[in-house]
Motif scaffolding. Structure first.
Motif, PDB file in Angstrom:
ATOM      1  N   MET A 222       0.853  -1.169  -0.078  1.00  0.00           N
ATOM      2  CA  MET A 222       0.001   0.015  -0.035  1.00  0.00           C
ATOM      3  C   MET A 222       1.041   1.363   0.084  1.00  0.00           C
ATOM      4  SD  MET A 222      -3.111   0.930   2.461  1.00  0.00           S
ATOM      5  CE  MET A 222      -3.305   2.600   3.047  1.00  0.00           C
ATOM      6  N   LEU A 223       0.570   2.223  -0.608  1.00  0.00           N
ATOM      7  CA  LEU A 223       1.237   3.444  -0.852  1.00  0.00           C
ATOM      8  C   LEU A 223       0.956   4.215   0.177  1.00  0.00           C
ATOM      9  CD1 LEU A 223       3.044   5.271  -2.569  1.00  0.00           C
ATOM     10  CD2 LEU A 223       0.794   6.091  -3.803  1.00  0.00           C
ATOM     11  N   HIS A 224       2.040   4.882   0.675  1.00  0.00           N
ATOM     12  CA  HIS A 224       1.838   5.941   1.984  1.00  0.00           C
ATOM     13  C   HIS A 224       1.719   7.124   1.383  1.00  0.00           C
ATOM     14  CE1 HIS A 224       2.192   7.718   5.633  1.00  0.00           C
ATOM     15  NE2 HIS A 224       3.265   8.452   5.501  1.00  0.00           N
ATOM     16  N   LEU A 225       0.793   8.035   1.798  1.00  0.00           N
ATOM     17  CA  LEU A 225       0.420   9.292   1.246  1.00  0.00           C
ATOM     18  C   LEU A 225       1.150  10.370   2.340  1.00  0.00           C
ATOM     19  CD1 LEU A 225      -2.696   9.224  -0.727  1.00  0.00           C
ATOM     20  CD2 LEU A 225      -0.343   9.101  -1.673  1.00  0.00           C
ATOM     21  N   GLY A 226       1.691  11.358   2.076  1.00  0.00           N
ATOM     22  CA  GLY A 226       2.119  12.202   3.134  1.00  0.00           C
ATOM     23  C   GLY A 226       1.005  13.084   3.431  1.00  0.00           C
ATOM     24  N   GLU A 227       1.443  14.061   4.357  1.00  0.00           N
ATOM     25  CA  GLU A 227       0.336  14.971   5.048  1.00  0.00           C
ATOM     26  C   GLU A 227       0.038  15.991   3.976  1.00  0.00           C
ATOM     27  OE1 GLU A 227       0.317  18.381   6.630  1.00  0.00           O
ATOM     28  OE2 GLU A 227      -1.572  17.991   7.308  1.00  0.00           O
ATOM     29  N   ILE A 228      -1.199  16.359   3.737  1.00  0.00           N
ATOM     30  CA  ILE A 228      -1.425  17.087   2.733  1.00  0.00           C
ATOM     31  C   ILE A 228      -0.919  18.656   2.893  1.00  0.00           C
ATOM     32  CG2 ILE A 228      -3.759  18.490   1.834  1.00  0.00           C
ATOM     33  CD1 ILE A 228      -5.239  16.013   2.432  1.00  0.00           C
ATOM     34  N   MET A 229      -1.214  19.366   4.018  1.00  0.00           N
ATOM     35  CA  MET A 229      -0.669  20.471   4.283  1.00  0.00           C
ATOM     36  C   MET A 229       1.071  20.667   4.131  1.00  0.00           C
ATOM     37  SD  MET A 229      -3.058  22.547   4.482  1.00  0.00           S
ATOM     38  CE  MET A 229      -2.029  23.960   4.781  1.00  0.00           C
ATOM     39  N   THR A 230       1.907  19.430   4.479  1.00  0.00           N
ATOM     40  CA  THR A 230       3.095  19.465   3.871  1.00  0.00           C
ATOM     41  C   THR A 230       3.453  19.440   2.507  1.00  0.00           C
ATOM     42  OG1 THR A 230       3.708  18.159   5.968  1.00  0.00           O
ATOM     43  CG2 THR A 230       5.116  18.164   4.218  1.00  0.00           C
ATOM     44  N   HIS A 231       2.418  18.924   1.410  1.00  0.00           N
ATOM     45  CA  HIS A 231       2.761  18.663   0.232  1.00  0.00           C
ATOM     46  C   HIS A 231       2.083  19.881  -0.271  1.00  0.00           C
ATOM     47  CE1 HIS A 231       4.749  14.721   0.483  1.00  0.00           C
ATOM     48  NE2 HIS A 231       4.167  14.530   1.533  1.00  0.00           N
ATOM     49  N   LEU A 232       1.250  20.479   0.197  1.00  0.00           N
ATOM     50  CA  LEU A 232       0.787  21.910  -0.680  1.00  0.00           C
ATOM     51  C   LEU A 232       1.640  22.705  -0.514  1.00  0.00           C
ATOM     52  CD1 LEU A 232      -1.330  23.897  -1.287  1.00  0.00           C
ATOM     53  CD2 LEU A 232      -1.877  24.314   1.221  1.00  0.00           C
ATOM     54  N   ARG A 233       2.576  22.867   0.867  1.00  0.00           N
ATOM     55  CA  ARG A 233       3.589  23.885   1.090  1.00  0.00           C
ATOM     56  C   ARG A 233       4.856  23.401   0.208  1.00  0.00           C
ATOM     57  NH1 ARG A 233       1.561  23.881   6.351  1.00  0.00           N
ATOM     58  NH2 ARG A 233       2.852  22.183   6.803  1.00  0.00           N
ATOM     59  N   LEU A 234       5.350  22.134  -0.077  1.00  0.00           N
ATOM     60  CA  LEU A 234       6.016  21.869  -1.144  1.00  0.00           C
ATOM     61  C   LEU A 234       5.742  22.237  -2.540  1.00  0.00           C
ATOM     62  CD1 LEU A 234       7.223  18.304   0.115  1.00  0.00           C
ATOM     63  CD2 LEU A 234       8.531  20.280   0.220  1.00  0.00           C
ATOM     64  N   VAL A 235       4.458  21.932  -3.019  1.00  0.00           N
ATOM     65  CA  VAL A 235       4.180  22.315  -4.376  1.00  0.00           C
ATOM     66  C   VAL A 235       4.104  23.848  -4.384  1.00  0.00           C
ATOM     67  CG1 VAL A 235       1.972  22.471  -5.845  1.00  0.00           C
ATOM     68  CG2 VAL A 235       2.658  20.184  -4.612  1.00  0.00           C
ATOM     69  N   LEU A 236       3.808  24.546  -3.501  1.00  0.00           N
ATOM     70  CA  LEU A 236       3.801  26.085  -3.623  1.00  0.00           C
ATOM     71  C   LEU A 236       5.379  26.509  -3.596  1.00  0.00           C
ATOM     72  CD1 LEU A 236       1.032  27.169  -0.781  1.00  0.00           C
ATOM     73  CD2 LEU A 236       1.307  27.517  -3.129  1.00  0.00           C
ATOM     74  N   ARG A 237       6.148  26.002  -2.881  1.00  0.00           N
ATOM     75  CA  ARG A 237       7.816  26.135  -2.850  1.00  0.00           C
ATOM     76  C   ARG A 237       8.378  26.064  -4.324  1.00  0.00           C
ATOM     77  NH1 ARG A 237      11.061  24.283   1.855  1.00  0.00           N
ATOM     78  NH2 ARG A 237      12.595  25.437   0.842  1.00  0.00           N
ATOM     79  N   MET A 238       7.879  24.763  -4.622  1.00  0.00           N
ATOM     80  CA  MET A 238       8.615  24.274  -5.911  1.00  0.00           C
ATOM     81  C   MET A 238       8.054  25.107  -7.131  1.00  0.00           C
ATOM     82  SD  MET A 238      10.516  22.155  -7.308  1.00  0.00           S
ATOM     83  CE  MET A 238      10.756  20.632  -6.315  1.00  0.00           C
TER      84      MET A 238
END
Length: 90
Positions: free
Chosen positions: A1-17
């Protein structure tokens, strides 16, 4: 099963990238170049990315880059957004 990271963490990563690659997702959304669904999908891809745990360190070492690293699940999306935003601002 794929482990998905915490939504807010990845929202911030997308914004930063997006900022690092000159593909501002907020500006793209406001100008109609990125739908809410597209933005949500980018976050989902980021959540499942095997490289995401190294992404913050990479971003900390960058100010502006030509594109996201080849390991980024959203690399092509950032490139397409950057192109659309550049055309709009030309």
């Amino acid at each position: 099963m794929l482990h998905l990271g915490e939504i807010m963490t990845h929202l911030r990563l997308v914004l930063r990238m997006g900022q690092a690659t000159w593909a501002d997702v907020v500006a793209a959304h406001h100008s109609g170049h990125l739908t809410q669904q597209d933005w949500a999908e980018m976050i989902q891809y980021c959540r499942g990315c095997g490289w995401a745990n190294r992404c913050p360190d990479w971003l900390d070492q960058q100010e502006a880059v030509a594109g996201a690293p080849c390991t980024c699940e959203n690399r092509q999306r950032f490139a397409a957004l950057k192109t659309r935003l550049e055309k709009e601002n030309a």
